[in-house]
Motif scaffolding. Structure first.
Motif, PDB file in Angstrom:
ATOM      1  N   SER A 117       0.820  -1.204   0.000  1.00 24.60           N
ATOM      2  CA  SER A 117       0.000   0.000   0.000  1.00 24.60           C
ATOM      3  C   SER A 117       0.856   1.258   0.000  1.00 24.60           C
ATOM      4  CB  SER A 117      -0.944   0.000   1.204  1.00 24.60           C
ATOM      5  OG  SER A 117      -0.223  -0.177   2.404  1.00 24.60           O
ATOM      6  N   MET A 118       0.314   2.306  -0.602  1.00 22.03           N
ATOM      7  CA  MET A 118       0.965   3.603  -0.633  1.00 22.03           C
ATOM      8  C   MET A 118       0.494   4.432   0.568  1.00 22.03           C
ATOM      9  SD  MET A 118       2.897   3.503  -3.362  1.00 22.03           S
ATOM     10  CE  MET A 118       3.132   1.734  -3.047  1.00 22.03           C
ATOM     11  N   ALA A 119       1.393   5.202   1.125  1.00 24.21           N
ATOM     12  CA  ALA A 119       1.065   6.029   2.282  1.00 24.21           C
ATOM     13  C   ALA A 119       0.361   7.302   1.840  1.00 24.21           C
ATOM     14  CB  ALA A 119       2.335   6.362   3.056  1.00 24.21           C
ATOM     15  N   ASP A 120      -0.361   7.905   2.786  1.00 25.50           N
ATOM     16  CA  ASP A 120      -1.028   9.176   2.481  1.00 25.50           C
ATOM     17  C   ASP A 120      -0.413  10.331   3.266  1.00 25.50           C
ATOM     18  OD1 ASP A 120      -1.874   8.554   4.992  1.00 25.50           O
ATOM     19  OD2 ASP A 120      -4.012   8.424   4.494  1.00 25.50           O
ATOM     20  N   GLY A 121       0.762  10.086   3.860  1.00 23.11           N
ATOM     21  CA  GLY A 121       1.432  11.122   4.628  1.00 23.11           C
ATOM     22  C   GLY A 121       2.762  10.606   5.142  1.00 23.11           C
ATOM     23  N   PRO A 122       3.487  11.429   5.892  1.00 19.61           N
ATOM     24  CA  PRO A 122       4.805  11.028   6.389  1.00 19.61           C
ATOM     25  C   PRO A 122       4.728   9.933   7.444  1.00 19.61           C
ATOM     26  CG  PRO A 122       4.177  13.150   7.300  1.00 19.61           C
ATOM     27  CD  PRO A 122       3.131  12.813   6.280  1.00 19.61           C
ATOM     28  N   TYR A 123       5.847   9.252   7.629  1.00 20.55           N
ATOM     29  CA  TYR A 123       5.957   8.182   8.628  1.00 20.55           C
ATOM     30  C   TYR A 123       7.426   8.064   9.003  1.00 20.55           C
ATOM     31  CZ  TYR A 123       6.845   5.899   4.148  1.00 20.55           C
ATOM     32  OH  TYR A 123       7.303   5.610   2.885  1.00 20.55           O
ATOM     33  N   GLU A 124       7.720   7.180   9.949  1.00 19.05           N
ATOM     34  CA  GLU A 124       9.086   7.019  10.440  1.00 19.05           C
ATOM     35  C   GLU A 124       9.589   5.602  10.172  1.00 19.05           C
ATOM     36  OE1 GLU A 124      10.498   9.724  11.365  1.00 19.05           O
ATOM     37  OE2 GLU A 124       8.643  10.885  11.476  1.00 19.05           O
ATOM     38  N   ILE A 125      10.894   5.437  10.272  1.00 22.68           N
ATOM     39  CA  ILE A 125      11.498   4.101  10.159  1.00 22.68           C
ATOM     40  C   ILE A 125      10.904   3.161  11.208  1.00 22.68           C
ATOM     41  CG2 ILE A 125      13.634   2.806  10.505  1.00 22.68           C
ATOM     42  CD1 ILE A 125      13.517   4.124   7.775  1.00 22.68           C
ATOM     43  N   ALA A 126      10.633   3.683  12.393  1.00 21.18           N
ATOM     44  CA  ALA A 126      10.033   2.849  13.448  1.00 21.18           C
ATOM     45  C   ALA A 126       8.662   2.332  13.035  1.00 21.18           C
ATOM     46  CB  ALA A 126       9.932   3.639  14.746  1.00 21.18           C
ATOM     47  N   ASP A 127       7.909   3.115  12.252  1.00 20.87           N
ATOM     48  CA  ASP A 127       6.617   2.642  11.740  1.00 20.87           C
ATOM     49  C   ASP A 127       6.818   1.485  10.765  1.00 20.87           C
ATOM     50  OD1 ASP A 127       5.055   4.639  13.099  1.00 20.87           O
ATOM     51  OD2 ASP A 127       5.682   6.082  11.569  1.00 20.87           O
ATOM     52  N   MET A 128       7.851   1.584   9.934  1.00 19.22           N
ATOM     53  CA  MET A 128       8.128   0.509   8.980  1.00 19.22           C
ATOM     54  C   MET A 128       8.583  -0.751   9.709  1.00 19.22           C
ATOM     55  SD  MET A 128      10.002   2.838   6.073  1.00 19.22           S
ATOM     56  CE  MET A 128       9.668   1.820   4.628  1.00 19.22           C
TER      57      MET A 128
END
Length: 270
Positions: A60-71
């Motif tokens: 899935s494609m994101a709809d906003g920023p995220y962090e390495i910890a989220d990945m």
């Protein structure tokens, strides 16, 4: 098509082979196709799991920023969905940053940790690089973007074989699931904000750091830094290798990864 619901994402994944699980996390702009040079060798010894990170390939494609910890939470949720209570863990480049966070978030699940051509922290330099490179990627063509990525990932020797260069370039451009500039920039931004330097000393899993001597994207000193920060970590430097060592020097890379896992198993048994 194997898709797992993982941490609010839909992650495309593949499982190859049998044996102790080996979870593989690739880097910026990469999808499962980037593991082709590894899958056969890894699957001969392990139940090998490869997947597309969020914002890459068929995930899935994101709809906003995220962090390495989220990945990292994505990867752990995928492991849970596949009922992998524990696993050997390999991360390459941005995937190595994700793997660091996995090992920090769920240390009891990581049997061995292999961190290849990766970094312990971004910082001001990485933030500026993300802004400048991200702006450029949005301005140039996909063909130009691929050409730049290949130059950053491969060696002068590689470019001495024009047939191989054209083969790889054509294969990347023909990827049926190309990454958009926005998705690339979100992954790049997340990578630039990665900071684990002050926490790596808490990692207790047997750890192998693989660096590439001639890496111009993630220089070798960053691999040396990680190996110094993680207690007991083993450092392997692939002489003359570029950032894209897992493709250009696949046989040596695969041997280093699998050899360390075998060494760790023998040490644990002893």
């Amino acid at each position: 098509m194997p898709i797992a619901d993982a941490n609010g994402q839909k992650l495309y994944y593949e499982v190859h082979g049998d044996g102790e699980p080996l979870l593989c996390i690739h880097g910026l702009a990469c999808d499962t196709l980037a593991w082709i040079p590894q899958v056969q060798a890894f699957a001969a010894a392990h139940r090998t799991v490869v997947f597309d990170n969020r914002d890459a390939g068929q995930s899935s494609m994101a709809d906003g920023p995220y962090e390495i910890a989220d990945m990292a939470r994505d990867a752990l949720a995928l492991a849970h969905a596949l009922e992998l209570d524990s696993f050997h863990l390999l991360g390459v480049s941005m995937g190595g940053a994700i793997a660091q966070e996995v090992a920090l978030q769920a240390p009891e699940r990581v049997r061995t940790l292999t961190l290849a051509v990766t970094f312990a922290a971004g910082g001001a330099y990485a933030a500026r690089l993300s802004r400048v490179w991200g702006t450029r990627v949005r301005q140039i063509s996909r063909e130009q973007h691929v050409d730049e990525l290949m130059l950053l990932n491969h060696s002068e020797d590689f470019y001495g074989n024009p047939d191989m260069v054209e083969f790889l370039r054509t294969a990347i451009l023909n990827n049926p699931h190309p990454q958009s500039p926005d998705a690339f920039c979100r992954q790049l931004d997340a990578s630039s904000r990665h900071v684990a330097k002050d926490r790596l000393a808490s990692i207790r899993a047997p750890t192998h750091v693989i660096g590439a001597e001639c890496d111009i994207l993630v220089p070798i000193w960053k691999s040396r830094e990680i190996a110094e920060l993680i207690p007991g970590a083993k450092l392997t430097v692939l002489d003359g290798a570029p950032h894209g060592a897992s493709l250009e020097r696949a046989e040596e890379f695969n041997s280093a990864v699998l050899g360390f896992i075998r060494e760790a198993a023998r040490a644990a048994a002893a």
